[in-house]
Design a protein around this motif. Structure first.
Motif, PDB file in Angstrom:
ATOM      1  N   LYS A 150     -19.144 -18.885  -6.369  1.00 16.27           N
ATOM      2  CA  LYS A 150     -18.333 -18.191  -7.189  1.00 16.27           C
ATOM      3  C   LYS A 150     -19.103 -17.492  -8.380  1.00 16.27           C
ATOM      4  CE  LYS A 150     -14.561 -18.024 -10.493  1.00 16.27           C
ATOM      5  NZ  LYS A 150     -14.111 -19.231 -11.495  1.00 16.27           N
ATOM      6  N   ARG A 175     -19.519 -15.059 -12.305  1.00 12.45           N
ATOM      7  CA  ARG A 175     -18.873 -14.474 -13.150  1.00 12.45           C
ATOM      8  C   ARG A 175     -19.963 -13.612 -13.850  1.00 12.45           C
ATOM      9  NH1 ARG A 175     -19.694 -16.079 -18.705  1.00 12.45           N
ATOM     10  NH2 ARG A 175     -21.345 -17.689 -18.075  1.00 12.45           N
ATOM     11  N   GLU A 185      -9.487 -16.779  -4.026  1.00 13.38           N
ATOM     12  CA  GLU A 185     -10.026 -16.300  -5.478  1.00 13.38           C
ATOM     13  C   GLU A 185      -9.398 -17.459  -6.555  1.00 13.38           C
ATOM     14  OE1 GLU A 185      -7.788 -12.509  -7.336  1.00 13.38           O
ATOM     15  OE2 GLU A 185      -9.176 -11.612  -5.572  1.00 13.38           O
ATOM     16  N   GLU A 186     -10.412 -17.109  -7.738  1.00 11.16           N
ATOM     17  CA  GLU A 186     -10.174 -18.086  -8.626  1.00 11.16           C
ATOM     18  C   GLU A 186     -10.576 -17.203 -10.072  1.00 11.16           C
ATOM     19  OE1 GLU A 186     -12.577 -21.481  -9.167  1.00 11.16           O
ATOM     20  OE2 GLU A 186     -11.661 -22.523  -7.430  1.00 11.16           O
ATOM     21  N   ASP A 187      -9.474 -17.246 -11.175  1.00  6.00           N
ATOM     22  CA  ASP A 187      -9.613 -16.332 -12.047  1.00  6.00           C
ATOM     23  C   ASP A 187      -9.906 -14.728 -11.946  1.00  6.00           C
ATOM     24  OD1 ASP A 187      -8.958 -18.850 -13.714  1.00  6.00           O
ATOM     25  OD2 ASP A 187     -11.327 -19.355 -13.449  1.00  6.00           O
ATOM     26  N   GLY A 188      -9.491 -14.270 -10.852  1.00 10.89           N
ATOM     27  CA  GLY A 188      -9.676 -13.035 -10.580  1.00 10.89           C
ATOM     28  C   GLY A 188     -11.074 -12.800  -9.581  1.00 10.89           C
ATOM     29  N   ALA A 189     -11.890 -13.792  -9.703  1.00 12.99           N
ATOM     30  CA  ALA A 189     -13.257 -13.745  -9.028  1.00 12.99           C
ATOM     31  C   ALA A 189     -13.129 -14.379  -7.436  1.00 12.99           C
ATOM     32  CB  ALA A 189     -14.268 -14.540  -9.539  1.00 12.99           C
ATOM     33  N   LYS A 224     -15.809  -5.966  -6.666  1.00 15.45           N
ATOM     34  CA  LYS A 224     -14.200  -6.173  -6.823  1.00 15.45           C
ATOM     35  C   LYS A 224     -13.950  -5.455  -8.433  1.00 15.45           C
ATOM     36  CE  LYS A 224     -10.572  -9.209  -6.741  1.00 15.45           C
ATOM     37  NZ  LYS A 224     -10.062  -9.502  -8.336  1.00 15.45           N
ATOM     38  N   GLU A 225     -14.667  -5.729  -9.176  1.00 12.31           N
ATOM     39  CA  GLU A 225     -14.601  -5.260 -10.565  1.00 12.31           C
ATOM     40  C   GLU A 225     -14.669  -3.980 -10.810  1.00 12.31           C
ATOM     41  OE1 GLU A 225     -13.595  -5.458 -14.539  1.00 12.31           O
ATOM     42  OE2 GLU A 225     -13.410  -7.086 -13.167  1.00 12.31           O
ATOM     43  N   GLN A 275     -11.637  -2.122  -9.350  1.00  4.96           N
ATOM     44  CA  GLN A 275     -10.554  -2.212 -10.252  1.00  4.96           C
ATOM     45  C   GLN A 275     -10.610  -0.925 -11.359  1.00  4.96           C
ATOM     46  OE1 GLN A 275     -10.374  -6.229 -11.489  1.00  4.96           O
ATOM     47  NE2 GLN A 275      -9.290  -6.958  -9.668  1.00  4.96           N
TER      48      GLN A 275
END
Length: 133
Positions: free
Chosen positions: A95, A97, A22-26, A63-64, A67
């Protein structure tokens, strides 16, 4: 909360896509170069690259939404892939965004790269309908 790797589609699993981290929540997804993803000799098949991009976009959106406590059926409105350079015989990463998250649709941009994160081999723009369940 479910294990992210179990959320991958059968297609994604069949070509070896995995959650790398995971990077920056992604989530960052990846796959290795194998005969299953080879197109012309020594190069990635465009469909496998597109599949990785799409899977990374959906993984991020799920994922978003999870959450935020939201559940939806995700349906593609439009997915546009731009191939920037040929994928070679190495690990490929992707990844996403989220550029817009509304009540009924989401826009996501995704990049795939190999050796150099700043030199993507492909990008995708995804417009996804989020239908209520």
């Amino acid at each position: 909360m479910s294990d992210a790797s179990t959320d991958l589609t059968p297609y994604a699993k069949s070509i070896g896509i995995r959650i790398e981290g995971e990077e920056d929540g992604a989530p960052v997804l990846a796959f290795e170069f194998t005969g299953d993803v080879e197109g012309r000799p020594e190069h990635l098949h465009g469909g496998a690259t597109s599949g990785l991009l799409e899977t990374a976009g959906y993984a991020l959106l799920r994922k978003e939404l999870q959450q935020r406590g939201r559940t939806h059926r995700l349906k593609p409105i439009n997915i546009t892939v731009q191939f920037l350079s040929a994928g070679k015989r190495r690990t490929t990463y992707a990844k996403g965004r989220i550029t817009k998250l509304g009540r009924r649709n989401a826009n996501i941009s995704v990049e795939a790269w190999q050796d150099d994160r700043d030199r993507p081999i492909a990008t995708a723009i995804m417009n996804i309908l989020m239908a209520g369940e």
